[in-house]
Write a protein that holds these residues in place. Structure first.
Motif, PDB file in Angstrom:
ATOM      1  N   LEU A  38       0.831  -1.195   0.000  1.00 43.12           N
ATOM      2  CA  LEU A  38       0.000   0.000   0.000  1.00 43.12           C
ATOM      3  C   LEU A  38       0.869   1.249   0.000  1.00 43.12           C
ATOM      4  O   LEU A  38       0.582   2.221  -0.703  1.00 43.12           O
ATOM      5  N   ARG A  39       1.946   1.242   0.799  1.00 39.66           N
ATOM      6  CA  ARG A  39       2.861   2.375   0.834  1.00 39.66           C
ATOM      7  C   ARG A  39       3.474   2.619  -0.551  1.00 39.66           C
ATOM      8  O   ARG A  39       3.534   3.757  -1.036  1.00 39.66           O
ATOM      9  N   ALA A  40       3.920   1.531  -1.181  1.00 44.71           N
ATOM     10  CA  ALA A  40       4.524   1.656  -2.505  1.00 44.71           C
ATOM     11  C   ALA A  40       3.515   2.154  -3.533  1.00 44.71           C
ATOM     12  O   ALA A  40       3.843   2.973  -4.405  1.00 44.71           O
ATOM     13  N   ALA A  41       2.273   1.672  -3.426  1.00 48.31           N
ATOM     14  CA  ALA A  41       1.231   2.106  -4.361  1.00 48.31           C
ATOM     15  C   ALA A  41       0.926   3.585  -4.180  1.00 48.31           C
ATOM     16  O   ALA A  41       0.724   4.313  -5.156  1.00 48.31           O
ATOM     17  N   GLU A  42       0.912   4.040  -2.913  1.00 50.57           N
ATOM     18  CA  GLU A  42       0.671   5.458  -2.649  1.00 50.57           C
ATOM     19  C   GLU A  42       1.774   6.316  -3.250  1.00 50.57           C
ATOM     20  O   GLU A  42       1.516   7.355  -3.873  1.00 50.57           O
ATOM     21  N   GLU A  43       3.013   5.892  -3.078  1.00 48.78           N
ATOM     22  CA  GLU A  43       4.143   6.643  -3.620  1.00 48.78           C
ATOM     23  C   GLU A  43       4.070   6.729  -5.143  1.00 48.78           C
ATOM     24  O   GLU A  43       4.374   7.766  -5.742  1.00 48.78           O
ATOM     25  N   LYS A  44       3.669   5.637  -5.778  1.00 49.56           N
ATOM     26  CA  LYS A  44       3.589   5.621  -7.236  1.00 49.56           C
ATOM     27  C   LYS A  44       2.504   6.573  -7.742  1.00 49.56           C
ATOM     28  O   LYS A  44       2.719   7.329  -8.691  1.00 49.56           O
ATOM     29  N   ILE A  45       1.332   6.534  -7.122  1.00 50.79           N
ATOM     30  CA  ILE A  45       0.246   7.386  -7.611  1.00 50.79           C
ATOM     31  C   ILE A  45       0.537   8.843  -7.326  1.00 50.79           C
ATOM     32  O   ILE A  45       0.222   9.730  -8.123  1.00 50.79           O
ATOM     33  N   LEU A  46       1.196   9.147  -6.198  1.00 49.90           N
ATOM     34  CA  LEU A  46       1.557  10.533  -5.902  1.00 49.90           C
ATOM     35  C   LEU A  46       2.708  11.006  -6.776  1.00 49.90           C
ATOM     36  O   LEU A  46       3.044  12.199  -6.774  1.00 49.90           O
ATOM     37  N   LEU A 247      -3.019   3.717 -10.598  1.00 48.25           N
ATOM     38  CA  LEU A 247      -4.288   3.987  -9.922  1.00 48.25           C
ATOM     39  C   LEU A 247      -4.949   2.693  -9.480  1.00 48.25           C
ATOM     40  O   LEU A 247      -5.544   2.610  -8.405  1.00 48.25           O
ATOM     41  N   PHE A 248      -4.809   1.655 -10.301  1.00 49.18           N
ATOM     42  CA  PHE A 248      -5.376   0.358  -9.933  1.00 49.18           C
ATOM     43  C   PHE A 248      -4.802  -0.144  -8.619  1.00 49.18           C
ATOM     44  O   PHE A 248      -5.524  -0.567  -7.727  1.00 49.18           O
ATOM     45  N   PHE A 249      -3.481  -0.084  -8.471  1.00 49.52           N
ATOM     46  CA  PHE A 249      -2.845  -0.634  -7.287  1.00 49.52           C
ATOM     47  C   PHE A 249      -3.198   0.149  -6.020  1.00 49.52           C
ATOM     48  O   PHE A 249      -3.378  -0.442  -4.967  1.00 49.52           O
ATOM     49  N   ILE A 250      -3.303   1.480  -6.084  1.00 49.87           N
ATOM     50  CA  ILE A 250      -3.633   2.234  -4.879  1.00 49.87           C
ATOM     51  C   ILE A 250      -5.054   1.908  -4.434  1.00 49.87           C
ATOM     52  O   ILE A 250      -5.333   1.758  -3.252  1.00 49.87           O
ATOM     53  N   ILE A 251      -5.983   1.740  -5.385  1.00 48.64           N
ATOM     54  CA  ILE A 251      -7.353   1.388  -5.021  1.00 48.64           C
ATOM     55  C   ILE A 251      -7.407  -0.059  -4.526  1.00 48.64           C
ATOM     56  O   ILE A 251      -8.028  -0.360  -3.510  1.00 48.64           O
ATOM     57  N   TYR A 252      -6.738  -0.947  -5.248  1.00 51.36           N
ATOM     58  CA  TYR A 252      -6.781  -2.368  -4.884  1.00 51.36           C
ATOM     59  C   TYR A 252      -6.241  -2.602  -3.481  1.00 51.36           C
ATOM     60  O   TYR A 252      -6.879  -3.238  -2.651  1.00 51.36           O
ATOM     61  N   HIS A 253      -5.066  -2.053  -3.183  1.00 49.38           N
ATOM     62  CA  HIS A 253      -4.457  -2.287  -1.877  1.00 49.38           C
ATOM     63  C   HIS A 253      -5.203  -1.529  -0.777  1.00 49.38           C
ATOM     64  O   HIS A 253      -5.273  -1.989   0.358  1.00 49.38           O
ATOM     65  N   ALA A 254      -5.771  -0.368  -1.100  1.00 47.73           N
ATOM     66  CA  ALA A 254      -6.574   0.335  -0.109  1.00 47.73           C
ATOM     67  C   ALA A 254      -7.811  -0.474   0.230  1.00 47.73           C
ATOM     68  O   ALA A 254      -8.198  -0.604   1.394  1.00 47.73           O
ATOM     69  N   TYR A 255      -8.473  -1.055  -0.786  1.00 47.49           N
ATOM     70  CA  TYR A 255      -9.647  -1.881  -0.560  1.00 47.49           C
ATOM     71  C   TYR A 255      -9.284  -3.097   0.262  1.00 47.49           C
ATOM     72  O   TYR A 255      -9.977  -3.455   1.218  1.00 47.49           O
ATOM     73  N   LYS A 256      -8.180  -3.757  -0.087  1.00 49.89           N
ATOM     74  CA  LYS A 256      -7.797  -4.986   0.594  1.00 49.89           C
ATOM     75  C   LYS A 256      -7.396  -4.716   2.044  1.00 49.89           C
ATOM     76  O   LYS A 256      -7.816  -5.411   2.955  1.00 49.89           O
TER      77      LYS A 256
END
Length: 260
Positions: A38-46, A247-256
């Protein structure tokens, strides 16, 4: 995509309970997510954000750690700041297409609600009114710690519902309230099921289903739900420049992760 933004984060991360992420003590990961992902996904989307931002965890007096970012490209510290409150199963990253434009106008804050994204996850009361109060109180405690006197509160979906509730309890702290597709609930009819002759099997199914989180199905699907989730939640729903996996990964990991 390279970003001109610079972030400042705390080194101590929020730890999730690994027992909910693994089978057989970690040998087989059924739910393909973790706090690190989730941290990595947040960094990527930001990474799409052009303006400079600061990110950190705000520690509240109740002991919660609320993931927060701050941006101000307006060259003015006197303007009332905008505060963004995300929707169900969302987080800071889902505002990515709005952050630059809004922070060009005035100071901007966005945070993950407790129980969502990278903020503290804790057990909520079973009573809906009590849970709502905990959300509202956490927003107020966050405001106190950040030091915002008044704010332009922008709430989306569930965040709209909570922002409206917050403005009722703390009207002196809200200069303007902006609701974007907010949730709303009619008063529950406590005699509804007594008034209707539902079959026994349907009553049994209802009693079973109300014990689950609304997103339990996604979590139960484990790795098998990933492809369908991508198609349903991402394809043709975002700006063309975000048509990739970020965007997919930040939503996916946030949901999970919120299902821990």
């Amino acid at each position: 995509m390279a970003s001109a933004a610079q972030s400042c984060t705390e080194s101590n991360e929020l730890q999730l309970d690994s027992r909910d992420n693994y089978w057989f003590g970690g040998w087989l990961r059924w739910v393909p997510t973790s706090n690190e992902m989730l941290r990595a996904a947040e960094e990527k989307i930001l990474g799409y954000v052009r303006n400079t931002y600061r990110s950190w965890f705000v520690k509240t007096k109740s002991g919660d750690r609320i993931r927060t970012i701050f941006m101000n490209n307006s060259e003015s510290d006197d303007k009332t700041p905008i505060v963004l409150v995300h929707g169900m199963a969302g987080g800071i990253g889902l505002w990515v297409q709005n952050l630059d434009a809004l922070s060009n106008v005035r100071p901007l804050y966005a945070f993950d609600l407790i129980g969502f994204g990278r903020s503290t996850r804790r057990k909520f009361p079973s009573n809906a009114d009590d849970s709502e109060k905990e959300f509202v109180n956490s927003i107020e405690e966050w405001r106190e710690e950040v030091g915002v006197d008044k704010m332009i509160l922008v709430g989306h979906s569930l965040g709209g519902f909570l922002s409206y509730s917050y403005s009722i309890h703390y009207p002196e702290r809200v200069k303007h309230l902006i609701l974007v597709d907010p949730w709303g609930f009619p008063e529950r009819d406590v005699d509804f099921y007594e008034k209707h002759d539902f079959p026994l099997w349907l009553k049994v199914v209802r009693q079973i289903m109300i014990t689950f989180n609304p997103l339990s199905g996604l979590r139960a699907a484990g790795p098998f739900g990933k492809k369908d989730f991508y198609f349903i939640c991402i394809q043709q729903r975002v700006n063309q420049q975000l048509q990739d996996d970020k965007l997919f990964f930040i939503i996916y990991h946030a949901y999970k992760c919120i299902l821990i």
